[in-house]
Design a protein around this motif. Structure first.
Motif, short mmCIF file in Angstrom:
data_model
loop_
_atom_site.label_atom_id
_atom_site.label_comp_id
_atom_site.label_asym_id
_atom_site.label_seq_id
_atom_site.Cartn_x
_atom_site.Cartn_y
_atom_site.Cartn_z
N LEU A 1 46.90 28.15 46.12
CA LEU A 1 45.86 29.07 46.60
C LEU A 1 44.51 28.40 46.45
O LEU A 1 44.11 28.04 45.35
CB LEU A 1 45.90 30.38 45.82
CG LEU A 1 47.16 31.24 46.01
CD1 LEU A 1 47.10 32.46 45.10
CD2 LEU A 1 47.30 31.68 47.46
N SER A 2 43.79 28.27 47.54
CA SER A 2 42.55 27.50 47.52
C SER A 2 41.28 28.35 47.51
O SER A 2 40.21 27.84 47.20
CB SER A 2 42.49 26.55 48.72
OG SER A 2 42.40 27.29 49.95
N THR A 3 41.40 29.65 47.86
CA THR A 3 40.20 30.47 48.06
C THR A 3 40.36 31.82 47.38
O THR A 3 41.28 32.59 47.70
CB THR A 3 39.92 30.68 49.56
OG1 THR A 3 39.98 29.42 50.24
CG2 THR A 3 38.55 31.30 49.77
N LEU A 4 39.44 32.14 46.47
CA LEU A 4 39.50 33.36 45.67
C LEU A 4 38.16 34.08 45.74
O LEU A 4 37.11 33.45 45.63
CB LEU A 4 39.85 33.00 44.23
CG LEU A 4 40.01 34.11 43.20
CD1 LEU A 4 41.19 35.00 43.55
CD2 LEU A 4 40.19 33.50 41.80
N VAL A 5 38.21 35.40 45.93
CA VAL A 5 37.01 36.23 45.92
C VAL A 5 37.19 37.32 44.88
O VAL A 5 38.15 38.10 44.94
CB VAL A 5 36.73 36.87 47.29
CG1 VAL A 5 35.46 37.74 47.23
CG2 VAL A 5 36.59 35.81 48.38
N LEU A 6 36.29 37.39 43.91
CA LEU A 6 36.34 38.38 42.85
C LEU A 6 35.15 39.33 43.01
O LEU A 6 34.00 38.93 42.84
CB LEU A 6 36.30 37.70 41.48
CG LEU A 6 37.38 36.63 41.23
CD1 LEU A 6 37.20 36.05 39.82
CD2 LEU A 6 38.78 37.20 41.40
N ILE A 7 35.45 40.59 43.34
CA ILE A 7 34.41 41.59 43.55
C ILE A 7 34.36 42.52 42.33
O ILE A 7 35.36 43.15 41.98
CB ILE A 7 34.70 42.42 44.82
CG1 ILE A 7 34.82 41.51 46.05
CG2 ILE A 7 33.61 43.46 45.04
CD1 ILE A 7 35.29 42.24 47.30
N GLY B 1 42.30 26.86 39.86
CA GLY B 1 41.81 25.72 40.62
C GLY B 1 41.17 26.10 41.94
O GLY B 1 40.53 25.27 42.59
N ALA B 2 41.32 27.35 42.36
CA ALA B 2 40.78 27.79 43.64
C ALA B 2 39.26 27.85 43.61
O ALA B 2 38.65 28.12 42.57
CB ALA B 2 41.34 29.18 43.98
N LEU C 1 47.14 35.38 39.27
CA LEU C 1 47.98 34.77 40.30
C LEU C 1 47.50 33.37 40.65
O LEU C 1 48.29 32.42 40.73
CB LEU C 1 47.97 35.66 41.55
CG LEU C 1 48.76 35.12 42.75
CD1 LEU C 1 50.25 35.11 42.45
CD2 LEU C 1 48.46 35.97 44.00
N ALA C 2 46.19 33.23 40.87
CA ALA C 2 45.63 31.93 41.24
C ALA C 2 45.82 30.89 40.15
O ALA C 2 46.02 29.70 40.43
CB ALA C 2 44.15 32.07 41.57
N ALA C 3 45.79 31.33 38.88
CA ALA C 3 45.96 30.40 37.77
C ALA C 3 47.36 29.80 37.76
O ALA C 3 47.57 28.69 37.24
CB ALA C 3 45.69 31.11 36.44
N ARG C 4 48.33 30.54 38.32
CA ARG C 4 49.72 30.07 38.32
C ARG C 4 50.16 29.55 39.69
O ARG C 4 51.31 29.12 39.84
CB ARG C 4 50.64 31.20 37.86
CG ARG C 4 50.42 31.57 36.39
CD ARG C 4 51.38 32.63 35.92
NE ARG C 4 51.02 33.97 36.38
CZ ARG C 4 51.88 34.82 36.95
NH1 ARG C 4 53.12 34.47 37.17
NH2 ARG C 4 51.48 36.03 37.31
N ARG C 5 49.26 29.60 40.67
CA ARG C 5 49.59 29.11 42.00
C ARG C 5 48.50 28.15 42.48
O ARG C 5 47.54 28.56 43.15
CB ARG C 5 49.72 30.27 42.99
CG ARG C 5 50.95 31.12 42.76
CD ARG C 5 51.36 31.81 44.03
NE ARG C 5 52.62 32.50 43.88
CZ ARG C 5 53.38 32.90 44.90
NH1 ARG C 5 53.00 32.66 46.13
NH2 ARG C 5 54.52 33.52 44.68
N GLY D 1 52.20 37.93 44.46
CA GLY D 1 52.74 36.64 44.87
C GLY D 1 53.99 36.79 45.72
O GLY D 1 54.17 36.07 46.73
N THR D 2 54.86 37.74 45.36
CA THR D 2 56.05 38.01 46.15
C THR D 2 55.67 38.48 47.55
O THR D 2 56.29 38.08 48.55
CB THR D 2 56.92 39.08 45.46
OG1 THR D 2 57.34 38.59 44.19
CG2 THR D 2 58.13 39.44 46.30
#
Length: 350
Positions: free
Chosen positions: A125-131, A196-197, A118-122, A92-93
Motif C-alpha cells: 500500500l503506497s498511499t494513506l490518508v488519515l483524517i 511505509g506508505a 493495515l498499512a504497517a503490515r502491507r 485487507g480481506t
C-alpha cells in the motif's frame, strides 16, 4: 460554514459483503474504474454514510469503496470485541476480494488506526490518508476525550449530528463500549514507525479531539509524511462539511502533486463562486509547519421549496428502506435504500 456540493448526478451504488474470520463487512461501492480506487473506513460507532459528501467528489477520479465494519452501519456485531488489528484484517480481506490494486486508503477517526495498522503490515500500500487521527497520546483517557468530542461537536453541522445519533442507535451502546477501550488504548504513534506508505494527515480547525499539537507529534512518527493539513472552519468530521477541500487533497496526494495548484484550478472544475474567490483561497503554512487550507465559499442553492420537501421525504423513505434491509438481512434493500438517499441528496443540492 457548511457546504453541500458534490456531483450533480446521483451515484449508482452497489452493495456486497466481504467475509472474514467469523465476521463480515458491507462494502458500498460507486463509480467506474479510474486512475485509482479509494477505500474509505469510518470511525467508531458510525457508518459509511459519514462519507456521503466526500464520495461523489472522489468518484470523479476513481471508484469508491466505503466499508461498514462489524457492529457498525447495521452490520451484525461479532461474538467478541474486535481489536484494531482484527478490523484491519477485514479491510485487507475486502481489498483482496475486490481485486483492488494499491488503492488510496482513507481512514477517519478510529478508521485512521485501522488503516495505519493495515498499512504497517502491507508494504504494497503506497498511499494513506488519515483524517482526524486518534487518540492523542497525551490525553489517553475516556473522560478527557469525551469532553474534547463535545467541544468539537459544537462546530459540526446539524446533518453530521443527525448522522451520529442514528449511527450510535443502530450500533448500540453495548457494542460501542466494548470497542471503545480498544480505540482508547491503540498506540497509532507506535504503529506509524512501521508504515511505509506516503501519508497525508488532515484535521479541522475546530477539532478538539485531534489538536494541532497532536497531529504535529504524530506526523513525526511516520517515515513518509507528505503533508499535515488543517482546513479552516472544520471540526472532527471535516470530510463531510468540507468534502470538496478534502477530496482535492486526497486526489493531489495520490498523484504526488500536493505542492501544485488544486484539482479545481488545474482542470477548471471549480464553480463560478470558487473562481471569484480563488485569490483568497491560497494555502499557507503555519509556524508549526502545518499547511492551512481556507474553506471554500458557500454554494448558492436555488431549489423550489416543494422540490426541497420532496427530496427530504424521499431521503427519509430511503433511510427506512435501508433500515428494513438491515433488520431483514437483505442487502438488496440496503442497496435500494442507499441509492434512493443518494438520489434525493443530489436533487436536494439544487
Amino acid at each position: 460554514m457548511t457546504k453541500t456540493g458534490g456531483s450533480d448526478e446521483s451515484p449508482d451504488i452497489r452493495v456486497q459483503r466481504v467475509q472474514g474470520d467469523g465476521v463480515w463487512a458491507r462494502v458500498s461501492s460507486a463509480g467506474e474504474p479510474g486512475e485509482r480506487p479509494f477505500v474509505l473506513v469510518s470511525g467508531i460507532g458510525v457508518s459509511s454514510h459519514y462519507f456521503e459528501q466526500l464520495a461523489p467528489h472522489l468518484m470523479q477520479f476513481g471508484p469508491v469503496y466505503a466499508l461498514d465494519l462489524p457492529g457498525f452501519g447495521g452490520v451484525p456485531h461479532a461474538r467478541h470485541a474486535l481489536s484494531i488489528s482484527e478490523f484491519a484484517d477485514l479491510v485487507g480481506t475486502a481489498i483482496d476480494e475486490l481485486g483492488l490494486e494499491d488503492p488510496v486508503v482513507v481512514g477517519h477517526s478510529m478508521g485512521t488506526q485501522i488503516c495505519a495498522d493495515l498499512a504497517a503490515r502491507r508494504p504494497g500500500l503506497s498511499t494513506l490518508v488519515l483524517i482526524s487521527p486518534v487518540i492523542d497520546a497525551s490525553r489517553r483517557s475516556t473522560p478527557a476525550q469525551a469532553v474534547r468530542f463535545l467541544r468539537a461537536a459544537l462546530h459540526e453541522p446539524s446533518r453530521v449530528k443527525l448522522l451520529a445519533v442514528v449511527a450510535y442507535l443502530t450500533c448500540g451502546f453495548g457494542w460501542f463500549f466494548k470497542i471503545l477501550p480498544r480505540m482508547m488504548s491503540y498506540p497509532i504513534e507506535r504503529t506509524a514507525a512501521r508504515v511505509g506508505a506516503s501519508t497525508l494527515i488532515i484535521r479541522g480547525e475546530h477539532d478538539a479531539v485531534c489538536p494541532r499539537s497532536w497531529v504535529t507529534r504524530l506526523s513525526e512518527a511516520f517515515p513518509r509524511v507528505a503533508s499535515v493539513v488543517e482546513i479552516e472552519g472544520a471540526a472532527h468530521s471535516v470530510m463531510h462539511a468540507h468534502a470538496q477541500e478534502v477530496a482535492d487533497l486526497c486526489v493531489r496526494h495520490a498523484a504526488g502533486k500536493l505542492g501544485e495548484p488544486s484539482v479545481g484550478e488545474m482542470e477548471g472544475t471549480n464553480d463560478a463562486a470558487s473562481r471569484r474567490h480563488r485569490d483568497q483561497l491560497q494555502e499557507r503554512s503555519s509556524a508549526d509547519g502545518i499547511t492551512v487550507v481556507p474553506e471554500l465559499p458557500d454554494q448558492e442553492v436555488s431549489l423550489d421549496p416543494v422540490d426541497a420537501v420532496r427530496a427530504i421525504a424521499d431521503e427519509v423513505q430511503g433511510v427506512a428502506v435501508e433500515l428494513k434491509g438491515n433488520r431483514t438481512d437483505d442487502d438488496h434493500l440496503v442497496e435500494q435504500g442507499r441509492e434512493q438517499q443518494a438520489e434525493a441528496r443530489s436533487r436536494g443540492r439544487g
